[in-house]
Design an enzyme around this catalytic site. Structure first.
Site: not given
Ligand code: CIR
Length: 264
Positions: A168, A255
């Site tokens: 991201h 997140c």
């Molecule tokens: C994913 O790959 O979607 C999750 N394992 C990690 C998401 C992390 N989210 C974020 O950085 N906003």
């Protein structure tokens, strides 16, 4: 009093599910330990509370292994909330599951209906604009739909590029104050922060670029002492939280919560 985009009264979080080992990840770094990730999540919530937030703790959704990464499900702005549409198909249902939990706090709730997609991890809200990184999880159509909604609320959206291989946009940057960004040298080199003051993560500590400024506190992952020292020397009040288990599935500080001040 000026409104700063790092001042919040509330956060929504969701506890990690026992299925967390099925969480998405770019590279295999082993599975998160459930007991440890739950303890770290508790530390994170305490850090938010200590920074002055009222924290909602939602129960886990076992059918969604990545459900604790609530940031990807919605964007909360001073005017209202936008329910997002995650690019990861296995995560799409997390957004509709979040919508009812926003309703008590926002009188205006918009929805990204698709076909485009956008995840909260690609969105950095600053004082003057909303930067949205195009990535494998956020596409041009999703950004266009988000732009229309945010424009009606008086915001300017700027599309930027999440560096290839980076999950991201905010994996590599964070807002530290109204004009200062913490960023990896890689993202900074892209030039997207030309109008900001940038503090780069220390050599070898790129993985701590995802921090959060919450009121007077910068919450960052533990284990990055050089960057923590740089921030402290610049006058930031830094608090660290253990994040080794979330990091195994590409999760960081931003997140794990939706941060906002209710409009209701
Ligand atoms: C994913 O790959 O979607 C999750 N394992 C990690 C998401 C992390 N989210 C974020 O950085 N906003």
């Amino acid at each position: 009093m000026p409104y700063y985009f790092y001042q919040f009264t509330h956060a929504i979080t969701r506890r990690p599910p026992t299925t967390i080992c099925d969480g998405l990840r770019a590279v295999d770094q082993g599975n998160p330990d459930f007991a440890r990730i739950s303890a770290h999540h508790g530390e994170y919530i305490a850090a938010l509370q200590n920074a002055g937030m009222t924290v909602v703790e939602l129960p886990p959704l076992e059918q969604f292994p990545d459900c604790c990464f609530v940031e990807d499900t919605a964007l909360c702005l001073p005017q209202g909330a936008i329910v997002l549409r995650p690019g990861a198909v296995t995560r799409r249902g997390e957004a509709s599951a979040m919508a009812p939990h926003l309703a008590p706090f926002f009188d205006d709730i918009a929805v990204i209906s698709g076909p485009g997609f956008v995840e909260g991890g690609d969105i950095l809200v600053t004082e003057r604009e909303i930067l949205v990184g195009r990535s494998a999880r956020t596409d041009a159509a999703g950004i266009a739909e988000l732009t229309q909604i945010a424009k009606a609320w008086g915001h300017h959206v700027r599309e930027v590029i999440t560096p290839p291989g980076v999950l991201h946009f905010k994996t590599d940057c964070s807002l530290l104050d109204h004009q200062t960004i913490l960023a990896t040298p890689l993202l900074n080199a892209s030039g997207c922060f030309a109008d900001y003051t940038v503090i780069e993560t220390a050599d070898g500590e790129e993985a701590c670029a995802n921090a959060i400024r919450v009121n007077d506190t910068v919450i960052m992952p533990a284990g990055f002492p050089k960057t923590a020292d740089i921030l402290a020397a610049r006058g930031y009040h830094v608090v660290t939280v253990n994040n080794s288990e979330c990091a195994k599935i590409d999760g960081g500080m931003s997140c794990l919560s939706l941060r906002f001040t209710p409009t209701l």
